[in-house]
Design a protein around this motif. Structure first.
Motif, PDB file in Angstrom:
ATOM      1  N   GLY A 157       0.797  -1.209   0.000  1.00 20.69           N
ATOM      2  CA  GLY A 157       0.000   0.000   0.000  1.00 20.69           C
ATOM      3  C   GLY A 157       0.828   1.254   0.000  1.00 20.69           C
ATOM      4  O   GLY A 157       2.035   1.225  -0.222  1.00 20.69           O
ATOM      5  N   GLN A 158       0.135   2.348   0.244  1.00 23.17           N
ATOM      6  CA  GLN A 158       0.779   3.655   0.281  1.00 23.17           C
ATOM      7  C   GLN A 158       0.262   4.458   1.460  1.00 23.17           C
ATOM      8  O   GLN A 158      -0.868   4.274   1.898  1.00 23.17           O
ATOM      9  N   LEU A 159       1.111   5.345   1.947  1.00 27.65           N
ATOM     10  CA  LEU A 159       0.728   6.289   2.992  1.00 27.65           C
ATOM     11  C   LEU A 159       0.686   7.669   2.368  1.00 27.65           C
ATOM     12  O   LEU A 159       1.673   8.119   1.784  1.00 27.65           O
ATOM     13  N   GLY A 160      -0.455   8.319   2.467  1.00 30.73           N
ATOM     14  CA  GLY A 160      -0.601   9.651   1.894  1.00 30.73           C
ATOM     15  C   GLY A 160      -0.678   9.611   0.378  1.00 30.73           C
ATOM     16  O   GLY A 160      -0.883   8.564  -0.221  1.00 30.73           O
ATOM     17  N   GLY A 161      -0.532  10.752  -0.210  1.00 26.99           N
ATOM     18  CA  GLY A 161      -0.654  10.850  -1.663  1.00 26.99           C
ATOM     19  C   GLY A 161      -2.113  10.883  -2.083  1.00 26.99           C
ATOM     20  O   GLY A 161      -2.961  11.438  -1.380  1.00 26.99           O
ATOM     21  N   GLU A 162      -2.408  10.282  -3.208  1.00 29.39           N
ATOM     22  CA  GLU A 162      -3.761  10.225  -3.742  1.00 29.39           C
ATOM     23  C   GLU A 162      -4.185   8.772  -3.866  1.00 29.39           C
ATOM     24  O   GLU A 162      -3.382   7.923  -4.261  1.00 29.39           O
ATOM     25  N   PRO A 163      -5.446   8.440  -3.568  1.00 34.11           N
ATOM     26  CA  PRO A 163      -5.889   7.055  -3.736  1.00 34.11           C
ATOM     27  C   PRO A 163      -5.858   6.652  -5.203  1.00 34.11           C
ATOM     28  O   PRO A 163      -6.122   7.461  -6.084  1.00 34.11           O
ATOM     29  N   SER A 164      -5.516   5.415  -5.442  1.00 33.99           N
ATOM     30  CA  SER A 164      -5.566   4.852  -6.782  1.00 33.99           C
ATOM     31  C   SER A 164      -6.838   4.005  -6.844  1.00 33.99           C
ATOM     32  O   SER A 164      -6.832   2.807  -6.557  1.00 33.99           O
ATOM     33  N   TRP A 165      -7.940   4.661  -7.158  1.00 27.63           N
ATOM     34  CA  TRP A 165      -9.250   4.006  -7.145  1.00 27.63           C
ATOM     35  C   TRP A 165      -9.326   2.922  -8.207  1.00 27.63           C
ATOM     36  O   TRP A 165      -8.903   3.122  -9.336  1.00 27.63           O
ATOM     37  N   LEU A 166      -9.872   1.780  -7.841  1.00 32.95           N
ATOM     38  CA  LEU A 166     -10.095   0.704  -8.800  1.00 32.95           C
ATOM     39  C   LEU A 166     -11.407   0.912  -9.544  1.00 32.95           C
ATOM     40  O   LEU A 166     -11.574   0.452 -10.662  1.00 32.95           O
ATOM     41  N   GLN A 167     -12.340   1.566  -8.892  1.00 35.60           N
ATOM     42  CA  GLN A 167     -13.623   1.897  -9.501  1.00 35.60           C
ATOM     43  C   GLN A 167     -13.726   3.424  -9.524  1.00 35.60           C
ATOM     44  O   GLN A 167     -12.762   4.087  -9.849  1.00 35.60           O
ATOM     45  N   CYS A 168     -14.843   3.967  -9.136  1.00 35.57           N
ATOM     46  CA  CYS A 168     -14.992   5.421  -9.116  1.00 35.57           C
ATOM     47  C   CYS A 168     -14.512   5.977  -7.768  1.00 35.57           C
ATOM     48  O   CYS A 168     -14.355   5.246  -6.804  1.00 35.57           O
ATOM     49  N   ASP A 169     -14.301   7.278  -7.732  1.00 34.60           N
ATOM     50  CA  ASP A 169     -13.892   7.969  -6.516  1.00 34.60           C
ATOM     51  C   ASP A 169     -15.011   7.846  -5.479  1.00 34.60           C
ATOM     52  O   ASP A 169     -16.144   8.239  -5.730  1.00 34.60           O
ATOM     53  N   GLU A 170     -14.691   7.289  -4.317  1.00 34.83           N
ATOM     54  CA  GLU A 170     -15.659   7.137  -3.228  1.00 34.83           C
ATOM     55  C   GLU A 170     -15.184   7.844  -1.963  1.00 34.83           C
ATOM     56  O   GLU A 170     -15.419   7.368  -0.853  1.00 34.83           O
ATOM     57  N   THR A 171     -14.517   8.974  -2.128  1.00 33.46           N
ATOM     58  CA  THR A 171     -14.037   9.710  -0.968  1.00 33.46           C
ATOM     59  C   THR A 171     -15.212  10.020  -0.039  1.00 33.46           C
ATOM     60  O   THR A 171     -16.166  10.677  -0.451  1.00 33.46           O
ATOM     61  N   GLY A 217      -9.026  -6.637  -4.478  1.00 29.13           N
ATOM     62  CA  GLY A 217      -8.932  -5.194  -4.643  1.00 29.13           C
ATOM     63  C   GLY A 217      -8.028  -4.515  -3.645  1.00 29.13           C
ATOM     64  O   GLY A 217      -7.061  -5.086  -3.165  1.00 29.13           O
ATOM     65  N   SER A 218      -8.388  -3.275  -3.306  1.00 29.92           N
ATOM     66  CA  SER A 218      -7.615  -2.419  -2.406  1.00 29.92           C
ATOM     67  C   SER A 218      -8.517  -1.815  -1.340  1.00 29.92           C
ATOM     68  O   SER A 218      -9.699  -1.584  -1.586  1.00 29.92           O
ATOM     69  N   GLY A 219      -7.940  -1.540  -0.177  1.00 30.31           N
ATOM     70  CA  GLY A 219      -8.644  -0.858   0.898  1.00 30.31           C
ATOM     71  C   GLY A 219      -8.168   0.579   0.994  1.00 30.31           C
ATOM     72  O   GLY A 219      -7.020   0.890   0.667  1.00 30.31           O
ATOM     73  N   TYR A 220      -9.058   1.459   1.454  1.00 25.65           N
ATOM     74  CA  TYR A 220      -8.770   2.889   1.510  1.00 25.65           C
ATOM     75  C   TYR A 220      -9.131   3.426   2.886  1.00 25.65           C
ATOM     76  O   TYR A 220     -10.233   3.213   3.374  1.00 25.65           O
ATOM     77  N   VAL A 221      -8.203   4.170   3.492  1.00 24.35           N
ATOM     78  CA  VAL A 221      -8.382   4.738   4.826  1.00 24.35           C
ATOM     79  C   VAL A 221      -8.434   6.263   4.702  1.00 24.35           C
ATOM     80  O   VAL A 221      -7.590   6.862   4.032  1.00 24.35           O
ATOM     81  N   PHE A 222      -9.422   6.858   5.369  1.00 25.50           N
ATOM     82  CA  PHE A 222      -9.600   8.310   5.375  1.00 25.50           C
ATOM     83  C   PHE A 222      -9.786   8.761   6.819  1.00 25.50           C
ATOM     84  O   PHE A 222     -10.303   8.000   7.635  1.00 25.50           O
ATOM     85  N   ALA A 223      -9.381   9.981   7.115  1.00 22.10           N
ATOM     86  CA  ALA A 223      -9.565  10.501   8.469  1.00 22.10           C
ATOM     87  C   ALA A 223      -9.782  12.001   8.438  1.00 22.10           C
ATOM     88  O   ALA A 223      -9.159  12.717   7.660  1.00 22.10           O
ATOM     89  N   CYS A 224     -10.665  12.458   9.298  1.00 19.97           N
ATOM     90  CA  CYS A 224     -10.868  13.887   9.538  1.00 19.97           C
ATOM     91  C   CYS A 224     -10.193  14.166  10.879  1.00 19.97           C
ATOM     92  O   CYS A 224     -10.736  13.838  11.934  1.00 19.97           O
ATOM     93  N   TRP A 225      -8.983  14.722  10.825  1.00 24.30           N
ATOM     94  CA  TRP A 225      -8.204  14.924  12.037  1.00 24.30           C
ATOM     95  C   TRP A 225      -8.883  15.854  13.031  1.00 24.30           C
ATOM     96  O   TRP A 225      -8.927  15.538  14.231  1.00 24.30           O
TER      97      TRP A 225
END
Length: 158
Positions: free
Chosen positions: A95-109, A139-147
């Protein structure tokens, strides 16, 4: 819930969990359906829990990873560059830390439940190769946070 990973930033710890039932029994790809979760804790003041002196403790698998910094290129290009440089397969990149998500489907931010703002991207997780691999349906998992709101969420795509 099964513990998947823990992401450390300069100021926060973000543990990530996913439903461990048979695939399809939980909507773990959906960040709001209850089949997965992530939390935000301040890093200051946290200490490792002590292992109990008596009784059974279980930790069937544990793994550590190394990190490689590849700046200035999109995630998929960085994965390929790492594979080429090391002579290993891209799937070993976890995986990656930071940057931009590499979405496999559409953007689901996702939006924060508290402030309704789009949540900043924290990390992308890949299934991996070992017997401890995470089941993201290929696929891939995506982590988001509102600090500011100390809220985090996790979703995956395949």
């Amino acid at each position: 819930m099964q513990f998947l990973a823990q992401v450390l930033t300069q100021e926060h710890v973000v543990p990530i969990f996913m439903c461990q039932n048979e695939p399809g029994l939980c909507d773990e790809w959906d960040p709001r359906a209850g089949g997965n979760t992530a939390f935000v804790f301040p890093r200051d003041g946290l200490a490792a829990a002590q292992v109990p002196a008596e009784g059974e403790t279980k930790l069937p698998e544990a793994s550590g990873i190394t990190s490689t910094v590849i700046d200035g290129v999109p995630y998929e290009e960085a994965r390929q560059q790492w594979a080429t440089d090391t002579g290993r397969v891209r799937r070993e990149v976890l995986g990656q830390l930071g940057g931009e998500p590499s979405w496999l489907q559409c953007d689901e931010t996702p939006s924060c439940r508290s402030c309704a703002q789009p949540m900043p991207f924290v990390a992308q997780l890949e299934q991996g190769l070992s017997r401890t691999e995470i089941n993201f349906g290929g696929g891939s998992g995506y982590v988001f946070a509102c600090w500011p709101c100390t809220e985090a969420t996790f979703l995956w795509q395949s």
